[in-house]
Write a protein that holds these residues in place. Structure first.
Motif, PDB file in Angstrom:
ATOM      1  N   GLU A  21       0.850  -1.184   0.000  1.00 37.52           N
ATOM      2  CA  GLU A  21       0.000   0.000   0.000  1.00 37.52           C
ATOM      3  C   GLU A  21       0.883   1.231   0.000  1.00 37.52           C
ATOM      4  OE1 GLU A  21      -2.830  -0.107   3.193  1.00 37.52           O
ATOM      5  OE2 GLU A  21      -3.339  -2.193   2.774  1.00 37.52           O
ATOM      6  N   VAL A  22       0.477   2.248  -0.783  1.00 43.50           N
ATOM      7  CA  VAL A  22       1.260   3.468  -0.902  1.00 43.50           C
ATOM      8  C   VAL A  22       0.310   4.661  -0.826  1.00 43.50           C
ATOM      9  CG1 VAL A  22       2.827   4.805  -2.380  1.00 43.50           C
ATOM     10  CG2 VAL A  22       2.941   2.304  -2.390  1.00 43.50           C
ATOM     11  N   THR A  23       0.699   5.679  -0.067  1.00 42.55           N
ATOM     12  CA  THR A  23      -0.029   6.935  -0.055  1.00 42.55           C
ATOM     13  C   THR A  23       0.770   7.924  -0.883  1.00 42.55           C
ATOM     14  OG1 THR A  23      -0.969   6.498   2.117  1.00 42.55           O
ATOM     15  CG2 THR A  23      -0.963   8.785   1.385  1.00 42.55           C
ATOM     16  N   PHE A  24       0.132   8.460  -1.904  1.00 43.68           N
ATOM     17  CA  PHE A  24       0.774   9.422  -2.787  1.00 43.68           C
ATOM     18  C   PHE A  24       0.237  10.822  -2.507  1.00 43.68           C
ATOM     19  CE2 PHE A  24       0.971   5.594  -5.522  1.00 43.68           C
ATOM     20  CZ  PHE A  24       2.325   5.607  -5.834  1.00 43.68           C
ATOM     21  N   ARG A  25       1.081  11.821  -2.710  1.00 44.27           N
ATOM     22  CA  ARG A  25       0.630  13.216  -2.754  1.00 44.27           C
ATOM     23  C   ARG A  25       0.522  13.548  -4.237  1.00 44.27           C
ATOM     24  NH1 ARG A  25       0.143  17.129   0.721  1.00 44.27           N
ATOM     25  NH2 ARG A  25       1.438  16.139   2.275  1.00 44.27           N
ATOM     26  N   THR A  26      -0.677  13.942  -4.655  1.00 42.45           N
ATOM     27  CA  THR A  26      -0.880  14.268  -6.056  1.00 42.45           C
ATOM     28  C   THR A  26      -0.228  15.610  -6.368  1.00 42.45           C
ATOM     29  OG1 THR A  26      -3.008  15.332  -5.656  1.00 42.45           O
ATOM     30  CG2 THR A  26      -3.043  12.966  -6.095  1.00 42.45           C
ATOM     31  N   ASP A  27      -0.079  15.900  -7.637  1.00 46.97           N
ATOM     32  CA  ASP A  27       0.587  17.133  -8.045  1.00 46.97           C
ATOM     33  C   ASP A  27      -0.129  18.380  -7.534  1.00 46.97           C
ATOM     34  OD1 ASP A  27       2.232  15.357  -9.312  1.00 46.97           O
ATOM     35  OD2 ASP A  27       1.911  16.151 -11.331  1.00 46.97           O
ATOM     36  N   ASP A  28      -1.452  18.282  -7.285  1.00 41.59           N
ATOM     37  CA  ASP A  28      -2.189  19.438  -6.768  1.00 41.59           C
ATOM     38  C   ASP A  28      -2.235  19.455  -5.234  1.00 41.59           C
ATOM     39  OD1 ASP A  28      -3.927  17.304  -6.465  1.00 41.59           O
ATOM     40  OD2 ASP A  28      -5.709  18.510  -6.850  1.00 41.59           O
ATOM     41  N   GLY A  29      -1.542  18.520  -4.582  1.00 40.11           N
ATOM     42  CA  GLY A  29      -1.421  18.525  -3.130  1.00 40.11           C
ATOM     43  C   GLY A  29      -2.376  17.618  -2.378  1.00 40.11           C
ATOM     44  N   ALA A  30      -3.309  16.971  -3.073  1.00 39.53           N
ATOM     45  CA  ALA A  30      -4.233  16.050  -2.404  1.00 39.53           C
ATOM     46  C   ALA A  30      -3.503  14.740  -2.072  1.00 39.53           C
ATOM     47  CB  ALA A  30      -5.440  15.775  -3.301  1.00 39.53           C
ATOM     48  N   MET A  31      -4.056  14.004  -1.129  1.00 40.96           N
ATOM     49  CA  MET A  31      -3.512  12.684  -0.796  1.00 40.96           C
ATOM     50  C   MET A  31      -4.402  11.628  -1.440  1.00 40.96           C
ATOM     51  SD  MET A  31      -0.948  13.645   0.901  1.00 40.96           S
ATOM     52  CE  MET A  31      -0.260  12.176   1.595  1.00 40.96           C
ATOM     53  N   THR A  32      -3.827  10.490  -1.791  1.00 39.46           N
ATOM     54  CA  THR A  32      -4.585   9.380  -2.352  1.00 39.46           C
ATOM     55  C   THR A  32      -3.871   8.081  -1.987  1.00 39.46           C
ATOM     56  OG1 THR A  32      -5.798   8.676  -4.339  1.00 39.46           O
ATOM     57  CG2 THR A  32      -3.500   9.313  -4.651  1.00 39.46           C
ATOM     58  N   GLN A  33      -4.643   7.037  -1.688  1.00 38.64           N
ATOM     59  CA  GLN A  33      -4.063   5.759  -1.287  1.00 38.64           C
ATOM     60  C   GLN A  33      -4.288   4.718  -2.373  1.00 38.64           C
ATOM     61  OE1 GLN A  33      -5.414   4.652   2.619  1.00 38.64           O
ATOM     62  NE2 GLN A  33      -4.652   6.533   3.531  1.00 38.64           N
ATOM     63  N   MET A  34      -3.216   4.016  -2.700  1.00 35.71           N
ATOM     64  CA  MET A  34      -3.271   3.020  -3.758  1.00 35.71           C
ATOM     65  C   MET A  34      -2.574   1.743  -3.285  1.00 35.71           C
ATOM     66  SD  MET A  34      -2.508   5.520  -7.018  1.00 35.71           S
ATOM     67  CE  MET A  34      -3.557   4.720  -8.230  1.00 35.71           C
ATOM     68  N   VAL A  35      -2.806   0.674  -4.026  1.00 38.22           N
ATOM     69  CA  VAL A  35      -2.181  -0.620  -3.757  1.00 38.22           C
ATOM     70  C   VAL A  35      -1.426  -1.024  -5.012  1.00 38.22           C
ATOM     71  CG1 VAL A  35      -2.602  -3.058  -3.243  1.00 38.22           C
ATOM     72  CG2 VAL A  35      -4.007  -1.303  -2.155  1.00 38.22           C
ATOM     73  N   TYR A  36      -0.175  -1.466  -4.832  1.00 36.79           N
ATOM     74  CA  TYR A  36       0.602  -1.961  -5.970  1.00 36.79           C
ATOM     75  C   TYR A  36       0.265  -3.431  -6.173  1.00 36.79           C
ATOM     76  CZ  TYR A  36       4.313  -3.270  -9.117  1.00 36.79           C
ATOM     77  OH  TYR A  36       4.992  -3.730 -10.212  1.00 36.79           O
ATOM     78  N   ILE A  37      -0.132  -3.769  -7.389  1.00 34.77           N
ATOM     79  CA  ILE A  37      -0.392  -5.153  -7.773  1.00 34.77           C
ATOM     80  C   ILE A  37       0.852  -5.630  -8.519  1.00 34.77           C
ATOM     81  CG2 ILE A  37      -1.908  -6.718  -9.044  1.00 34.77           C
ATOM     82  CD1 ILE A  37      -3.355  -5.128  -6.787  1.00 34.77           C
ATOM     83  N   PRO A  38       1.641  -6.519  -7.898  1.00 34.00           N
ATOM     84  CA  PRO A  38       2.887  -6.940  -8.549  1.00 34.00           C
ATOM     85  C   PRO A  38       2.617  -7.791  -9.791  1.00 34.00           C
ATOM     86  CG  PRO A  38       2.450  -8.310  -6.642  1.00 34.00           C
ATOM     87  CD  PRO A  38       1.399  -7.228  -6.644  1.00 34.00           C
TER      88      PRO A  38
END
Length: 159
Positions: A21-38
């Motif tokens: 699981e990874v939390t990214f900061r988007t280019d506009d500053g929002a946060m979003t949580q994603m999961v890497y599917i290997p």
């Protein structure tokens, strides 16, 4: 390693080792949580007495949202946007994000949902709606990991 000789359990263990699981900061500053599917391969004939799938399936290697997308202004009680919005190209207001406890973004057309996803940029790269191959990969992964996908069969939600 020749994974065609691996059991479903061994394949499951390899996939679990690569999930993250990874939390990214988007280019506009929002946060979003994603999961890497290997990346993983399902060998031909692993199910149904060697009949399915008929050929090897090479899947994975992408990020997918952990939660249903919501508008970045959504709260735990509000979608944060009116019904049927028109989402402008490169809007920094109408951006789809994936966060826990937020009301999902509903009552939006497919073209506007597509644009809301494209408005979310991570390190300059636009996001997109899930593709058929990505969705199929998640379904295969759920099957391999022993989950029973049933979906939402409650139609009475008022979002």
């Amino acid at each position: 390693m020749n994974i065609s000789k691996l059991s479903v359990r061994a394949i499951r263990d390899q996939i679990n080792a690569g999930l993250r699981e990874v939390t990214f900061r988007t280019d506009d500053g929002a946060m979003t949580q994603m999961v890497y599917i290997p990346k993983f391969r399902i060998p031909a004939g692993i199910w149904d007495g060697g009949m399915f799938p008929p050929t090897d399936l090479n899947l994975g290697g992408f990020f997918i949202d952990k939660y249903e997308c919501s508008h970045k202004a959504a709260t735990n009680t509000s979608r944060g946007i009116d019904d049927n919005p028109t989402v402008a190209v490169d809007s920094t207001t109408d951006v789809a994000v994936s966060l826990p406890g937020k009301v999902p973004w509903t009552v939006i057309s497919q073209p506007n949902a597509k644009q809301a996803c494209a408005n979310r940029k991570i390190n300059g790269v636009r996001c997109h709606l899930v593709t058929m191959k990505e969705w199929m990969t998640v379904v295969w992964l759920a099957k391999l990991l022993g989950h029973d996908i049933r979906g939402n069969n409650y139609w009475g939600r008022d979002y």
